[in-house]
Design an enzyme around this catalytic site. Structure first.
Site, short mmCIF file in Angstrom:
data_model
loop_
_atom_site.label_atom_id
_atom_site.label_comp_id
_atom_site.label_asym_id
_atom_site.label_seq_id
_atom_site.Cartn_x
_atom_site.Cartn_y
_atom_site.Cartn_z
CG ASN A 86 48.70 -16.20 106.86
OD1 ASN A 86 49.55 -15.75 106.81
ND2 ASN A 86 48.65 -16.91 106.05
CE LYS B 163 46.31 -15.17 103.59
NZ LYS B 163 45.35 -15.81 102.83
CG HIS C 114 49.43 -19.62 102.44
ND1 HIS C 114 49.39 -19.41 101.45
CD2 HIS C 114 48.64 -19.78 103.14
CE1 HIS C 114 48.10 -18.84 102.03
NE2 HIS C 114 47.55 -18.64 103.02
CD GLU D 26 47.91 -15.89 99.74
OE1 GLU D 26 48.79 -14.93 100.33
OE2 GLU D 26 46.60 -16.14 100.38
CD GLU E 178 45.53 -22.04 104.71
OE1 GLU E 178 45.09 -21.50 106.06
OE2 GLU E 178 46.03 -21.72 104.27
N GLY F 162 40.40 -16.14 100.93
CA GLY F 162 39.54 -14.67 100.79
C GLY F 162 39.02 -14.19 99.86
CB SER G 67 36.40 -18.02 104.31
OG SER G 67 36.92 -17.25 103.11
#
Ligand code: PGA
Length: 251
Positions: free
Chosen positions: A9, A11, A96, A98, A167, A173, A213
């Protein structure tokens, strides 16, 4: 049996030139090298067509990172599932954290996006996961159940084209990975939730990826767990060598 999958991904990273270069590096590294998983790179919309050209004939598959909840029309700036499909992509990341967090995407919108992706023959990589507070207050199993259940209006046939990515938001991250045991427990929970609705066959055939991560140094331990069928990789997918290291965790 369900597939093992490593999906990148990217991003909102890389210019077009940088993205093409990264895709090139990856497809070169994968040349003549047998891999024991499907490998997908999910790239910005602007890169899809060029990257498709670069990876043609390689073992890499192509995905987008989002698509619109609308079919087509007056939605300035949006990109539809049929547009994504027309670039040659086979997958699309949906839900996702985000997107949920920064763009307010809710279950209803995500179901609409999922339906359009499926109608256009794209395989959704549907993301679920709890935030830190929900991990700490113990509600994480219920939170993730609710996110998975948002898809339960799909027919069994439709659902069998879904890849789930677990996730935990606190691991994305942050350098803080869920332990392999935490991942396994949640993946088994998700599979159980799926089996309650769609039965054991579909649940057993659903690939459930871990994300947050994930890197070469922890991928092997995570992927060794029976219900962890691969990873959705953010930061480490931006370096060809790291991404390869994760792919090689399936040996
Ligand atoms: P990360 O991101 O690997 O950088 O934690 C994973 C993701 O958000 O898909």
């Amino acid at each position: 049996m369900r597939k093992n999958i490593v999906a990148g991904n990217w991003k909102m990273n890389t210019t077009l030139d940088e993205g093409v270069e990264l895709a090139n590096e990856l497809s070169t590294m994968l040349e003549n090298r047998p891999v024991n998983c499907d490998v997908i790179i999910c790239v910005p919309f602007t890169h899809l067509v060029a990257v498709r050209g670069v990876i043609a004939g390689s073992q890499l598959q192509l995905g987008a990172e989002n698509c619109s909840e609308h079919d087509k029309g007056a939605y300035t700036g949006e990109v539809s599932a049929s547009m994504v499909k027309s670039t040659g992509a086979s997958h699309v990341i949906l839900g996702h954290s985000e997107r949920r967090q920064y763009f307010g995407e809710n279950n209803e919108q995500l179901l609409a996006k999922t339906r359009l992706a499926l109608a256009n023959d794209l395989k959704p990589i549907f993301c679920v996961g709890e935030v830190l507070e929900e991990r700490e207050n113990g509600s994480y199993n219920d939170v993730v159940r609710g996110q998975v259940e948002a898809l339960f209006e799909l027919t069994p046939e439709e659902f069998s084209n879904i890849v789930i990515a677990y996730e935990p938001v606190w691991a994305i991250g942050t350098g803080k990975t869920a332990t392999a045991e935490q991942a396994q427990d949640m993946h088994a929970h998700i599979r159980k939730v799926i089996s309650e609705k769609y039965g054991n066959d579909i649940a057993d055939n659903t690939s459930i990826l871990y994300g947050g991560s994930c890197k070469p140094s922890n991928a092997r331990e995570l992927f060794a767990k029976p219900d962890v069928d691969g990873g959705l990789i953010g930061g480490a997918s931006l370096k060809a060598a790291d991404f390869m290291g994760i792919i090689e965790a399936f040996d």
